[in-house]
Design an enzyme around this catalytic site. Structure first.
Site, PDB file in Angstrom:
ATOM      1  N   ARG A 110     -32.933  26.772  25.438  1.00  0.00           N
ATOM      2  CA  ARG A 110     -33.857  26.248  24.387  1.00  0.00           C
ATOM      3  C   ARG A 110     -35.281  27.156  24.731  1.00  0.00           C
ATOM      4  O   ARG A 110     -35.954  27.176  25.602  1.00  0.00           O
ATOM      5  CB  ARG A 110     -34.367  24.803  25.162  1.00  0.00           C
ATOM      6  CG  ARG A 110     -35.243  23.944  24.389  1.00  0.00           C
ATOM      7  CD  ARG A 110     -35.548  22.630  25.272  1.00  0.00           C
ATOM      8  NE  ARG A 110     -36.539  21.972  24.741  1.00  0.00           N
ATOM      9  CZ  ARG A 110     -36.604  20.717  24.017  1.00  0.00           C
ATOM     10  NH1 ARG A 110     -35.353  20.658  23.308  1.00  0.00           N
ATOM     11  NH2 ARG A 110     -37.655  20.180  23.732  1.00  0.00           N
ATOM     12  N   HIS A 159     -32.752  22.745  15.250  1.00  0.00           N
ATOM     13  CA  HIS A 159     -32.498  21.911  16.587  1.00  0.00           C
ATOM     14  C   HIS A 159     -31.166  21.287  16.205  1.00  0.00           C
ATOM     15  O   HIS A 159     -31.071  20.040  15.892  1.00  0.00           O
ATOM     16  CB  HIS A 159     -33.489  21.026  16.694  1.00  0.00           C
ATOM     17  CG  HIS A 159     -33.683  20.261  18.122  1.00  0.00           C
ATOM     18  ND1 HIS A 159     -32.812  20.598  18.988  1.00  0.00           N
ATOM     19  CD2 HIS A 159     -34.250  19.147  18.571  1.00  0.00           C
ATOM     20  CE1 HIS A 159     -32.766  19.867  20.007  1.00  0.00           C
ATOM     21  NE2 HIS A 159     -33.787  18.963  19.722  1.00  0.00           N
ATOM     22  N   ASP A 202     -40.465  12.416  13.081  1.00  0.00           N
ATOM     23  CA  ASP A 202     -40.620  12.993  14.125  1.00  0.00           C
ATOM     24  C   ASP A 202     -42.114  13.116  14.794  1.00  0.00           C
ATOM     25  O   ASP A 202     -42.858  13.035  13.770  1.00  0.00           O
ATOM     26  CB  ASP A 202     -39.804  14.361  14.336  1.00  0.00           C
ATOM     27  CG  ASP A 202     -39.785  15.284  15.598  1.00  0.00           C
ATOM     28  OD1 ASP A 202     -39.922  14.584  16.428  1.00  0.00           O
ATOM     29  OD2 ASP A 202     -39.352  16.397  15.321  1.00  0.00           O
ATOM     30  N   CYS A 217     -35.934  11.553  17.144  1.00  0.00           N
ATOM     31  CA  CYS A 217     -35.430  12.134  18.028  1.00  0.00           C
ATOM     32  C   CYS A 217     -36.180  12.174  19.451  1.00  0.00           C
ATOM     33  O   CYS A 217     -35.374  12.434  20.663  1.00  0.00           O
ATOM     34  CB  CYS A 217     -35.417  13.578  17.611  1.00  0.00           C
ATOM     35  SG  CYS A 217     -36.707  14.667  17.558  1.00  0.00           S
ATOM     36  N   ARG A 257     -26.831  12.535  22.474  1.00  0.00           N
ATOM     37  CA  ARG A 257     -27.115  13.905  22.886  1.00  0.00           C
ATOM     38  C   ARG A 257     -26.229  14.113  23.836  1.00  0.00           C
ATOM     39  O   ARG A 257     -25.403  15.126  23.776  1.00  0.00           O
ATOM     40  CB  ARG A 257     -28.577  14.177  23.245  1.00  0.00           C
ATOM     41  CG  ARG A 257     -29.567  14.073  22.246  1.00  0.00           C
ATOM     42  CD  ARG A 257     -29.606  15.266  21.276  1.00  0.00           C
ATOM     43  NE  ARG A 257     -29.876  16.497  22.035  1.00  0.00           N
ATOM     44  CZ  ARG A 257     -30.970  16.929  22.421  1.00  0.00           C
ATOM     45  NH1 ARG A 257     -32.002  16.369  22.112  1.00  0.00           N
ATOM     46  NH2 ARG A 257     -31.081  18.185  23.223  1.00  0.00           N
TER      47      ARG A 257
END
Length: 308
Positions: free
Chosen positions: A107, A134, A225, A266, A294
């Site tokens: 990440r 992402h 988002d 998210c 996730r």
């Protein structure tokens, strides 16, 4: 060796297999204590490096738990631990890590860091997030939509806000999974045109509609988002708030979507900025299913990468 770098770089059939695998693994765990291992232990004997140049809650916990549930072990490394590209080249770091671990999740900030890691690693590399895309998040979002509403192919997804890295992966997914995508937001925060054109070239409708009410008309899914990044200076945050305020997802806006439309975010969220608490906690919202997924989506991605 199979890297998972971006949704558009992965075969659609493989993406579908991952979604189906994630659903099966989620069902198999239903009702079990979180800490118990899966019956199937495909990662037994495997070591997974989790590299975080950017801090994280969901990505770190979901990958760590997922590896452990499947019988593997994790090594969590921060950017400070590694000084990627500073004390040692990314290429050399990739070569060294490949001698110790079986899989790398990174990440990071710059896409080039991810690409260089994948180029020189001798083990699979997963994109846990870059400033540009992402993909793991959107795999969880597809899983979430389909467990609530069935196949996403042919549905209308509306993104309200900033054309950021999460939107970019939605555009990739639109082309691979066959759903239509509408962006609504200010011109100053439009997505990269290349993401839009690539999806259109695969036969799906991708529109930019400035009026958020018109944009969400007939929507099956509305997504937003956070308006600001933790790294944005205060002046940039204020400018973004001023530009994005008309695109807040609130109860009035959701009334223009389909009656059974879903709402996703998210997370983490700045409640009552990009979306109101009434929407986030309301009947359309599946944000916590989305967060849980996730875990399941990433377990499927890891299995695909390792071929186990």
């Amino acid at each position: 060796m199979q890297h998972f770098l971006d949704i558009n770089a992965t075969d659609p059939a493989a993406l579908r297999d991952m979604i189906d695998s994630a659903r099966r693994m989620k069902v198999a765990r239903a009702g079990r204590p979180k800490g118990t291992p899966d019956d199937d232990q495909p990662l037994a004997g495997h070591m997974v490096a989790l590299i975080f140049e950017k801090p994280s809650t969901r990505t770190r916990v979901s990958f760590d738990v997922g590896v452990r549930q499947m019988g593997g072990q994790t090594m969590v490394l921060s950017g400070a631990d590694m000084q990627l590209g500073h004390g040692e080249t990314i290429a050399d770091t990739a070569r060294v890590l490949s001698r110790y671990v079986d899989l790398i999740m990174i990440r990071t900030f710059e896409e080039q860091t991810l690409l260089e890691m994948a180029e020189y690693a001798d083990v699979p590399v997963i994109n846990g997030l870059t400033n540009r895309t992402h993909p793991c998040q959107i795999m969880a979002d597809i899983l979430t939509f389909e467990e609530h509403r069935g196949p996403i192919a042919g549905k209308k997804v509306v993104w309200s806000g900033d054309g950021n890295n999460v939107f970019a992966s939605f555009a990739h997914a639109a082309g691979q999974f066959g759903f239509d995508l509408t962006f609504t937001g200010p011109p100053t925060l439009d997505p990269e045109q290349g993401f839009v054109e690539e999806a259109r070239a695969k036969g799906v409708t991708v529109e930019i509609v400035r009026d958020p009410v018109k944009a969400v008309s007939g929507a099956d899914l509305v997504v937003t988002d956070t308006w600001v990044s933790m790294h944005d200076p205060q002046s940039a945050r204020e400018r973004r708030h001023n530009q994005l305020r008309p695109y807040q997802v609130n109860e009035e806006l959701m009334r223009h979507a389909k009656r059974d439309a879903l709402f996703m975010h998210c997370l983490p969220a700045h409640r009552d900025d990009e979306a109101t608490s009434a929407v986030m906690d309301g009947p359309h919202s599946v944000i916590f299913d989305e967060a849980e997924n996730r875990l399941h989506a990433q377990k499927a991605i890891m299995r695909w990468c390792l071929g186990v």
